[in-house]
Motif scaffolding. Structure first.
Motif, mmCIF file in Angstrom:
data_model
loop_
_atom_site.group_PDB
_atom_site.id
_atom_site.type_symbol
_atom_site.label_atom_id
_atom_site.label_comp_id
_atom_site.label_asym_id
_atom_site.label_seq_id
_atom_site.Cartn_x
_atom_site.Cartn_y
_atom_site.Cartn_z
ATOM 1 N N ALA A 152 40.245 16.276 4.074
ATOM 2 C CA ALA A 152 39.388 15.255 4.797
ATOM 3 C C ALA A 152 40.049 15.109 6.056
ATOM 4 N N GLY A 153 41.314 15.013 6.630
ATOM 5 C CA GLY A 153 41.905 14.473 7.313
ATOM 6 C C GLY A 153 42.061 15.369 8.208
ATOM 7 N N ASP A 154 42.071 17.253 7.342
ATOM 8 C CA ASP A 154 42.502 17.932 8.501
ATOM 9 C C ASP A 154 41.771 18.459 9.270
ATOM 10 N N LEU A 155 40.548 17.758 9.046
ATOM 11 C CA LEU A 155 39.127 18.429 9.101
ATOM 12 C C LEU A 155 39.144 18.540 10.723
ATOM 13 N N LYS A 156 38.580 19.246 11.567
ATOM 14 C CA LYS A 156 38.683 19.233 13.016
ATOM 15 C C LYS A 156 36.968 18.900 13.256
ATOM 16 N N LEU A 157 37.178 18.255 13.448
ATOM 17 C CA LEU A 157 35.408 17.124 13.889
ATOM 18 C C LEU A 157 34.987 17.070 15.643
ATOM 19 N N PRO A 158 33.765 17.692 15.595
ATOM 20 C CA PRO A 158 33.567 17.178 17.297
ATOM 21 C C PRO A 158 33.506 15.691 17.648
ATOM 22 N N LYS A 159 34.157 16.192 19.129
ATOM 23 C CA LYS A 159 33.978 15.073 20.334
ATOM 24 C C LYS A 159 33.152 13.737 19.536
ATOM 25 N N GLY A 160 33.510 12.793 19.660
ATOM 26 C CA GLY A 160 32.455 11.401 19.166
ATOM 27 C C GLY A 160 32.387 11.022 18.066
ATOM 28 N N THR A 161 32.800 11.554 16.735
ATOM 29 C CA THR A 161 32.465 11.586 15.298
ATOM 30 C C THR A 161 33.475 11.760 15.137
ATOM 31 N N SER A 162 33.870 10.686 13.976
ATOM 32 C CA SER A 162 35.101 10.332 13.498
ATOM 33 C C SER A 162 34.704 9.966 11.914
#
Length: 199
Positions: A152-162
């Motif tokens: 899960a830590g490798d996922l590239k989340l959109p800006k503003g999403t944690s």
């Protein structure tokens, strides 16, 4: 994420009989709650709701007599046989407010030959602004070889999403595919063990 506007009518009759009557009119009973307000009992148009709920974490703008609110669907009851919506719980949200939601994990590309993809998570928990919830997160698996692991830590989340999920949680891994010789060897070994046990 765009808003889906749905007409909402106040609901004053309750109980199974009233709910059945609403459904016969191709409408769905709903409850709006959150932010310490008294729950609002509503009736929503069934077809429009069906279309809206095809989008994960859809942001719904409820409009009608005494109602002008933003909401997220939090609980949906469906008829197990016919599939129509029996009831919907909606969470009141405000612009700029952070909410915790599960977003889908989608894969692009193909792993390297000789491996077997083991996807352990199809959704992941994140925190995002209620009006900017991502539709999902993509994972590029092109060329991943046996032994590769995506957490899960490798996922590239959109800006503003944690990320809310534990970073070390395994999303997917590429495992070895047993060869026919290995499979036969395992079968022969099991047969030998069975024969020894019979003796």
């Amino acid at each position: 994420m765009s808003e889906v506007r749905i007409a909402a009518e106040p609901r004053t009759e309750f109980g199974k009989g009233a709910a059945r009557k609403i459904r016969r009119e191709s409408k769905v009973p709903a409850v709006l709650y959150g932010h310490g307000i008294e729950p609002k009992h509503l009736t929503l148009p069934g077809h429009e709701l069906l279309l809206a709920l095809r989008t994960p974490n859809v942001l719904i703008r409820l409009e009608g007599e005494g109602v002008d609110e933003l909401a997220l669907p939090k609980g949906v009851q469906r008829d197990p046989i016919k599939g129509f919506y029996e009831h919907v719980d909606l969470l009141l949200v405000k612009r700029g407010e952070k909410v915790t939601v599960d977003i889908p994990v989608t894969l692009t590309g193909d792993i390297a030959p000789g491996g077997l993809l083991d996807q352990q998570l199809i959704t992941v928990s994140v925190e995002s602004e209620a009006t900017h919830i991502p539709t999902g997160v993509e994972v590029d698996i092109e060329g991943l070889e046996v032994g590769a692991v995506v957490t899960a830590g490798d996922l590239k989340l959109p800006k503003g999403t944690s990320l809310i999920a534990e970073p070390e949680t395994v999303v997917l891994q590429v495992i070895n595919v047993p060869t026919s010789a290995e499979a036969e060897g395992a079968t022969e070994g099991e047969a030998a063990e069975s024969a020894e046990a019979a003796e």
